[in-house]
Design an enzyme around this catalytic site. Structure first.
Site, PDB file in Angstrom:
ATOM      1  N   HIS A 103       0.845  -1.197   0.000  1.00  0.00           N
ATOM      2  CA  HIS A 103       0.000   0.000   0.000  1.00  0.00           C
ATOM      3  C   HIS A 103       0.881   1.248   0.000  1.00  0.00           C
ATOM      4  CE1 HIS A 103      -3.188  -2.757   0.880  1.00  0.00           C
ATOM      5  NE2 HIS A 103      -2.707  -3.042   2.076  1.00  0.00           N
ATOM      6  N   GLU A 120      -1.911  -0.293   8.330  1.00  0.00           N
ATOM      7  CA  GLU A 120      -2.900  -1.202   8.906  1.00  0.00           C
ATOM      8  C   GLU A 120      -2.261  -2.130   9.931  1.00  0.00           C
ATOM      9  OE1 GLU A 120      -4.296  -3.025   5.308  1.00  0.00           O
ATOM     10  OE2 GLU A 120      -2.711  -4.543   5.286  1.00  0.00           O
ATOM     11  N   HIS A 178       3.233  -7.582   1.780  1.00  0.00           N
ATOM     12  CA  HIS A 178       2.543  -8.478   2.703  1.00  0.00           C
ATOM     13  C   HIS A 178       1.466  -9.291   2.001  1.00  0.00           C
ATOM     14  CE1 HIS A 178       0.069  -4.827   2.519  1.00  0.00           C
ATOM     15  NE2 HIS A 178      -0.963  -5.611   2.767  1.00  0.00           N
ATOM     16  N   ARG A 198      -1.335  -4.615  -6.238  1.00  0.00           N
ATOM     17  CA  ARG A 198      -1.151  -6.068  -6.306  1.00  0.00           C
ATOM     18  C   ARG A 198       0.100  -6.352  -7.133  1.00  0.00           C
ATOM     19  NH1 ARG A 198      -5.701  -7.238  -8.884  1.00  0.00           N
ATOM     20  NH2 ARG A 198      -6.949  -7.139  -6.969  1.00  0.00           N
TER      21      ARG A 198
END
Length: 324
Positions: A103, A120, A178, A198
């Site tokens: 991200h 996150e 991740h 992605r």
């Protein structure tokens, strides 16, 4: 109308890797197949959750903030975010591995997408035997080394894998590569953002489109943190009937509460809303002479004006999330 503890109707999302644990483990109610995500508290446009109980039923987070402003979210949160709710709370069920992804941070996301970045954290609620997560690299790499492995279809060779179990917790800052592995059910707390790059997807075909999913190879290059870190998992205390610090970041603060009986929580020092995520067991919350029930797989938002909550339980594990 006086604000009260708020539950929301989840928004369910199909995912190519989704399973059935949101139903079987968390008692979610939906008819679709391959539901991978339950968005519990969301202000993301197009996927806004609505209040499910009480006089404010049907109201979205944006509706509530526009009406109640700092009374709902806290003065500093309102000053910084306005009518945008700053967090997104999810449950994620991975029947098969998620794509390997990254991200962008706030600056890159703002520049490219007019969005917040995505920092996150994950809390593992249930994990099958040998379940793993991918978090970061297993050695220091350069952008050139990364691209070479990507082109040779050998990216997993340089990625760090972690064996996980119930209660494992990880902070995933923007830039850290991740992926959630097969057989993992997690609670995810993140910035309000839906920007994901992605980078590797095992050449899977999405049955809804009949095609491979798009990769974001070039966008990811400048977003990735290529460093290696000595440790990725977050350790924390699990003292009973105590507020245990879990993960504190510039974007959110999360505590762990393992309660065995009655517990009074003074929230007066917290200057924002508070969210409780029930990850095990069940409890009753008392507020304004009203009782609210919370069971595994449920989430409740406590407005900033509420300064005290009483819990009654025979055993419950909660994540407590706030901003300031």
């Amino acid at each position: 109308m006086k604000l009260y503890p708020l539950k929301f109707t989840p928004v369910y999302s199909y995912r190519i890797w989704g399973g059935e644990k949101l139903k079987t483990e968390l008692n979610k109610n939906y008819d679709q197949n391959s539901i991978g995500e339950s968005w519990e508290v969301s202000g993301v446009p197009g996927n806004e959750t609505k209040v499910s109980e009480g006089p404010l039923s049907g109201k979205t987070l944006k509706d509530l903030i526009e009406t109640y402003k700092d009374e709902l979210v806290g003065q500093s949160v309102y000053d910084n975010f306005g009518s945008t709710f700053p967090l997104l709370i999810k449950f994620i069920d991975a029947k098969s591995p998620l794509s390997i992804q990254v991200h962008p941070n706030d600056d890159l996301a703002r520049q490219r997408h007019n969005s917040y970045g995505k920092n996150e954290m994950w809390y593992v609620m249930q994990a099958e035997k040998k379940a793993e997560l991918i978090v970061g690299f297993n050695k220091r790499v350069t952008q050139e080394i990364y691209q070479e492995h990507l082109q040779n279809n050998t990216l997993p060779e340089i990625l760090n894998t972690e064996k996980v179990k119930e209660g494992s917790a990880y902070y995933i800052p923007a830039g850290r590569v991740h992926a959630i592995g097969e057989g993992v059910l997690i609670a995810e707390i993140q910035q309000t953002s839906d920007i994901t790059y992605r980078i590797y997807d095992y050449d899977r075909i999405d049955k809804t489109t009949g095609k491979k999913r798009d990769l974001h190879t070039n966008l990811a290059l400048d977003a990735i943190d290529y460093n290696h870190y000595a440790s990725y998992e977050t350790g924390y205390e699990t003292c009973t009937n105590k507020v245990n610090k879990l993960i504190f970041s510039p974007y959110f603060k999360t505590n762990s509460l393992h309660l065995k009986d009655s517990f009074s929580r003074d929230l007066s020092s917290i200057k924002s809303f508070v969210i409780y995520i029930c990850v095990e067991g069940e409890t009753s919350l008392q507020c304004f002479n009203t009782t609210y029930e919370l069971s595994k797989g449920e989430t409740i938002l406590i407005p900033a004006t509420i300064e005290h909550i009483d819990f009654t339980t025979k055993g419950v594990k909660l994540l407590e999330v706030h901003i300031t």
